[in-house]
Enzyme design. Structure first.
Site, PDB file in Angstrom:
ATOM      1  CB  CYS A  85      25.935  36.496 -95.105  1.00 33.47           C
ATOM      2  SG  CYS A  85      24.421  35.993 -94.264  1.00 33.47           S
ATOM      3  CG  HIS A 114      26.581  37.850 -90.125  1.00 36.57           C
ATOM      4  ND1 HIS A 114      25.599  38.725 -89.719  1.00 36.57           N
ATOM      5  CD2 HIS A 114      25.991  37.013 -91.023  1.00 36.57           C
ATOM      6  CE1 HIS A 114      24.460  38.433 -90.348  1.00 36.57           C
ATOM      7  NE2 HIS A 114      24.675  37.411 -91.150  1.00 36.57           N
TER       8      HIS A 114
HETATM    9  O1  25A Z   1      16.630  32.559 -97.397  1.00 37.32           O
HETATM   10  P1  25A Z   1      16.180  33.110 -98.734  1.00 37.32           P
HETATM   11  O2  25A Z   1      14.903  32.517 -99.190  1.00 37.32           O
HETATM   12  O3  25A Z   1      17.275  32.969 -99.755  1.00 37.32           O
HETATM   13  O4  25A Z   1      15.878  34.676 -98.507  1.00 37.32           O
HETATM   14  C1  25A Z   1      16.679  35.696 -98.909  1.00 37.32           C
HETATM   15  C2  25A Z   1      16.106  37.022 -98.407  1.00 37.32           C
HETATM   16  O5  25A Z   1      16.839  37.304 -97.208  1.00 37.32           O
HETATM   17  C3  25A Z   1      17.228  38.663 -97.206  1.00 37.32           C
HETATM   18  C4  25A Z   1      16.774  39.380 -98.446  1.00 37.32           C
HETATM   19  O6  25A Z   1      15.668  40.239 -98.028  1.00 37.32           O
HETATM   20  C5  25A Z   1      16.314  38.232 -99.346  1.00 37.32           C
HETATM   21  O7  25A Z   1      15.129  38.603 -99.990  1.00 37.32           O
HETATM   22  N1  25A Z   1      18.687  38.709 -97.073  1.00 37.32           N
HETATM   23  C6  25A Z   1      19.346  39.469 -96.186  1.00 37.32           C
HETATM   24  N2  25A Z   1      20.654  39.238 -96.246  1.00 37.32           N
HETATM   25  C7  25A Z   1      20.841  38.320 -97.196  1.00 37.32           C
HETATM   26  C8  25A Z   1      21.973  37.667 -97.723  1.00 37.32           C
HETATM   27  N3  25A Z   1      23.229  37.891 -97.289  1.00 37.32           N
HETATM   28  C9  25A Z   1      19.596  37.996 -97.723  1.00 37.32           C
HETATM   29  N4  25A Z   1      19.460  37.126 -98.703  1.00 37.32           N
HETATM   30  C10 25A Z   1      20.542  36.529 -99.172  1.00 37.32           C
HETATM   31  N5  25A Z   1      21.789  36.782 -98.713  1.00 37.32           N
HETATM   32  P2  25A Z   1      15.692  41.835 -98.071  1.00 37.32           P
HETATM   33  O8  25A Z   1      14.780  42.337 -97.025  1.00 37.32           O
HETATM   34  O9  25A Z   1      17.032  42.375 -98.163  1.00 37.32           O
HETATM   35  O10 25A Z   1      15.050  42.123 -99.471  1.00 37.32           O
HETATM   36  C11 25A Z   1      13.806  41.773 -99.798  1.00 37.32           C
HETATM   37  C12 25A Z   1      13.628  42.333-101.225  1.00 37.32           C
HETATM   38  O11 25A Z   1      12.821  41.414-101.909  1.00 37.32           O
HETATM   39  C13 25A Z   1      11.785  42.127-102.563  1.00 37.32           C
HETATM   40  N6  25A Z   1      10.620  41.325-102.795  1.00 37.32           N
HETATM   41  C14 25A Z   1       9.876  40.673-101.889  1.00 37.32           C
HETATM   42  N7  25A Z   1       8.847  40.053-102.486  1.00 37.32           N
HETATM   43  C15 25A Z   1       8.956  40.350-103.816  1.00 37.32           C
HETATM   44  C16 25A Z   1      10.079  41.144-104.005  1.00 37.32           C
HETATM   45  N8  25A Z   1      10.440  41.612-105.193  1.00 37.32           N
HETATM   46  C17 25A Z   1       9.683  41.264-106.260  1.00 37.32           C
HETATM   47  N9  25A Z   1       8.592  40.494-106.168  1.00 37.32           N
HETATM   48  C18 25A Z   1       8.179  40.030-104.967  1.00 37.32           C
HETATM   49  N10 25A Z   1       7.060  39.284-104.868  1.00 37.32           N
HETATM   50  C19 25A Z   1      11.478  43.247-101.634  1.00 37.32           C
HETATM   51  O12 25A Z   1      10.893  44.272-102.321  1.00 37.32           O
HETATM   52  C20 25A Z   1      12.871  43.632-101.175  1.00 37.32           C
HETATM   53  O13 25A Z   1      13.439  44.514-102.139  1.00 37.32           O
HETATM   54  P3  25A Z   1       9.591  45.047-101.767  1.00 37.32           P
HETATM   55  O14 25A Z   1       8.955  45.657-102.971  1.00 37.32           O
HETATM   56  O15 25A Z   1       8.764  44.167-100.928  1.00 37.32           O
HETATM   57  O16 25A Z   1      10.146  46.230-100.956  1.00 37.32           O
HETATM   58  C21 25A Z   1      10.190  46.279 -99.675  1.00 37.32           C
HETATM   59  C22 25A Z   1       9.358  47.534 -99.349  1.00 37.32           C
HETATM   60  O17 25A Z   1       8.021  47.165 -99.091  1.00 37.32           O
HETATM   61  C23 25A Z   1       7.724  47.273 -97.718  1.00 37.32           C
HETATM   62  N11 25A Z   1       7.058  46.035 -97.389  1.00 37.32           N
HETATM   63  C24 25A Z   1       7.659  44.846 -97.233  1.00 37.32           C
HETATM   64  N12 25A Z   1       6.743  43.926 -96.931  1.00 37.32           N
HETATM   65  C25 25A Z   1       5.528  44.549 -96.918  1.00 37.32           C
HETATM   66  C26 25A Z   1       5.740  45.893 -97.213  1.00 37.32           C
HETATM   67  N13 25A Z   1       4.744  46.782 -97.277  1.00 37.32           N
HETATM   68  C27 25A Z   1       3.496  46.351 -97.055  1.00 37.32           C
HETATM   69  N14 25A Z   1       3.222  45.048 -96.791  1.00 37.32           N
HETATM   70  C28 25A Z   1       4.202  44.140 -96.704  1.00 37.32           C
HETATM   71  N15 25A Z   1       3.899  42.844 -96.420  1.00 37.32           N
HETATM   72  C29 25A Z   1       9.030  47.544 -97.072  1.00 37.32           C
HETATM   73  O18 25A Z   1       8.920  48.338 -95.937  1.00 37.32           O
HETATM   74  C30 25A Z   1       9.842  48.220 -98.126  1.00 37.32           C
HETATM   75  O19 25A Z   1       9.563  49.597 -98.185  1.00 37.32           O
HETATM   76  O1  L14 Z   2      20.893  32.170 -96.950  1.00 35.54           O
HETATM   77  O2  L14 Z   2      18.893  35.882 -91.558  1.00 35.54           O
HETATM   78  O3  L14 Z   2      21.572  34.049 -97.742  1.00 35.54           O
HETATM   79  O4  L14 Z   2      20.965  36.445 -91.159  1.00 35.54           O
HETATM   80  C1  L14 Z   2      21.175  35.291 -95.381  1.00 35.54           C
HETATM   81  C2  L14 Z   2      20.695  36.023 -94.176  1.00 35.54           C
HETATM   82  C3  L14 Z   2      19.959  33.253 -94.642  1.00 35.54           C
HETATM   83  C4  L14 Z   2      19.516  34.007 -93.392  1.00 35.54           C
HETATM   84  C5  L14 Z   2      20.949  33.406 -96.891  1.00 35.54           C
HETATM   85  C6  L14 Z   2      20.075  35.850 -91.819  1.00 35.54           C
HETATM   86  C7  L14 Z   2      20.260  34.178 -95.793  1.00 35.54           C
HETATM   87  C8  L14 Z   2      20.523  35.073 -93.033  1.00 35.54           C
END
Ligand code: 25A
Ligand code: L14
Length: 338
Positions: free
Chosen positions: A130, A246
């Site tokens: 982002c 941001h």
């Molecule tokens: O750096 P990375 O690795 O590339 O990480 C990217 C992550 O950063 C976030 C986004 O998370 C993404 O997953 N992000 C934010 N801005 C971003 C951007 N600009 C960005 N990423 C990229 N660019 P997020 O919070 O927006 O979304 C997370 C989603 O992922 C789903 N998910 C997680 N594990 C999963 C999965 N889906 C399929 N299989 C899996 N194993 C997650 O779905 C969410 O949609 P979910 O089912 O977990 O739904 C969230 C619901 O569940 C509750 N909950 C969450 N954790 C728990 C939980 N309940 C009980 N126990 C838990 N541990 C939540 O409250 C919600 O109701």
């Molecule tokens: O790489 O936590 O797309 O504000 C975007 C959200 C990295 C972290 C990504 C944050 C994520 C970022």
């Protein structure tokens, strides 16, 4: 009948996934079938799209049968595992995580900067970080005019980048501080309410020299998207108690002089960039006014006279829209337009 596309949203219950659905709706994207996928925890939950109720399904290896476009935002490890299944089923995966961004076989696209890279895809198109997206949107026209030699960026990032639970943590912690109550944190390593944290992400990911991986992403992704390895970039990424949007202080050094007037002219002529630059009238980009907007806003444009030719800029955009969901849907729009 006009053509429609079957679309899957992976991570549909997350902060970004929900914005992906809203953006498909706002843009009237020609969605035929819509498949909403998330973790087992969310399976069975309901979500609305264009006035119709959908049931969230658990993401599985066979979730992509018949899907043409798969939008992923469920974290890097989920993408690493499941994007290949989407591609095998014949879908194009537009991946919002960091999983494939630096893969030389995967285009990393900001449609205003490198749109033609979309058509080099072999099934995967990566959506950049982002903070990088909104910065390169502004750098591109300045680079084309005056060749940028060096960029020094400091970010002021909203908590929504860390997901829904992080937004909740900021609100609850703020309330607790005001009421002088205890609050048990689960996301950030320190109090985020009334504070600024110079560390993103909030855990893991420290790279050589002490840079966080958000900082390294900004450095590497900028060169790849701009198609120019000669641009020197250094970054400091900071979390601030803002829900959405941001902000970035961007200092650039160029080969040619760019006056303030010229910079305003170049940026005003750039698609999806809006210049808000009248300090006398208190007009400059703000996180709260950029929220829910598709554009990127730029202001506080000043020449930097500590170098031969330099500029200072303040750049703001909605991290969940241009920083994530909207950039991904925009790629999908270009893809189907061909
Ligand atoms: O750096 P990375 O690795 O590339 O990480 C990217 C992550 O950063 C976030 C986004 O998370 C993404 O997953 N992000 C934010 N801005 C971003 C951007 N600009 C960005 N990423 C990229 N660019 P997020 O919070 O927006 O979304 C997370 C989603 O992922 C789903 N998910 C997680 N594990 C999963 C999965 N889906 C399929 N299989 C899996 N194993 C997650 O779905 C969410 O949609 P979910 O089912 O977990 O739904 C969230 C619901 O569940 C509750 N909950 C969450 N954790 C728990 C939980 N309940 C009980 N126990 C838990 N541990 C939540 O409250 C919600 O109701
Ligand atoms: O790489 O936590 O797309 O504000 C975007 C959200 C990295 C972290 C990504 C944050 C994520 C970022």
């Amino acid at each position: 009948m006009s053509k429609t596309y079957s679309v899957a949203v992976v991570g549909a219950t997350g902060a970004v996934g929900q914005e992906m659905m809203r953006t498909l709706e706002r843009r009237n994207f020609p969605v035929g079938e819509l498949r909403l996928l998330a973790s087992e925890r969310s399976a069975g939950k309901k979500a609305m799209f264009k006035g119709k109720e959908y049931t969230i399904q658990e993401l599985k290896e066979d979730s992509f049968e018949g899907i043409q476009i798969a939008l992923f935002s469920a974290g890097g490890s989920i993408s690493k595992k499941f994007v290949p299944y989407a591609v095998k089923s014949g879908a194009v995966a537009i991946d919002n995580t960091s999983a494939f961004r630096m893969d030389p076989n995967v285009p990393l696209v900001v449609p205003e900067v490198n749109p033609s890279d979309i058509f080099k895809n072999k099934g995967i198109i990566a959506n950049p970080n982002c903070s990088t997206i909104q910065m390169v949107q502004v750098l591109k026209p300045l680079h084309d005019f005056a060749k940028i030699k060096r960029v020094v960026v400091s970010t002021y990032q909203a908590v929504s980048g860390a997901g829904m639970k992080a937004m909740e943590e900021l609100l609850k912690e703020t309330e607790a501080v005001l009421q002088k109550k205890e609050y048990k944190r689960s996301i950030f390593p320190h109090q985020i309410a009334f504070n600024a944290l110079p560390r993103i992400p909030q855990s893991g990911g420290i790279e050589e020299g002490g840079y966080t991986n958000e900082e390294v992403k900004m450095i590497k992704e900028t060169k790849k998207i701009m198609g120019d390895n000669s641009i020197a970039v250094t970054a400091t990424c900071v979390r601030v108690p803002v829900l959405r949007g941001h902000s970035e202080s961007v200092n650039i050094e160029t080969e040619k002089r760019v006056t303030v007037e010229k910079a305003r002219e170049l940026l005003a002529a750039t698609e999806n960039v809006i210049v808000q630059d009248d300090i006398e009238k208190e007009l400059y980009p703000l996180a709260i006014t950029s929220a829910d907007k598709f554009e990127t806003f730029v202001g506080r444009i000043r020449e930097d006279d500590t170098v031969k030719y330099g500029l200072n800029l303040w750049v703001v955009s909605d991290n969940l829209l241009k920083g994530a969901a909207w950039n991904a849907v925009q790629i999908a729009e270009k893809l189907i337009a061909g």
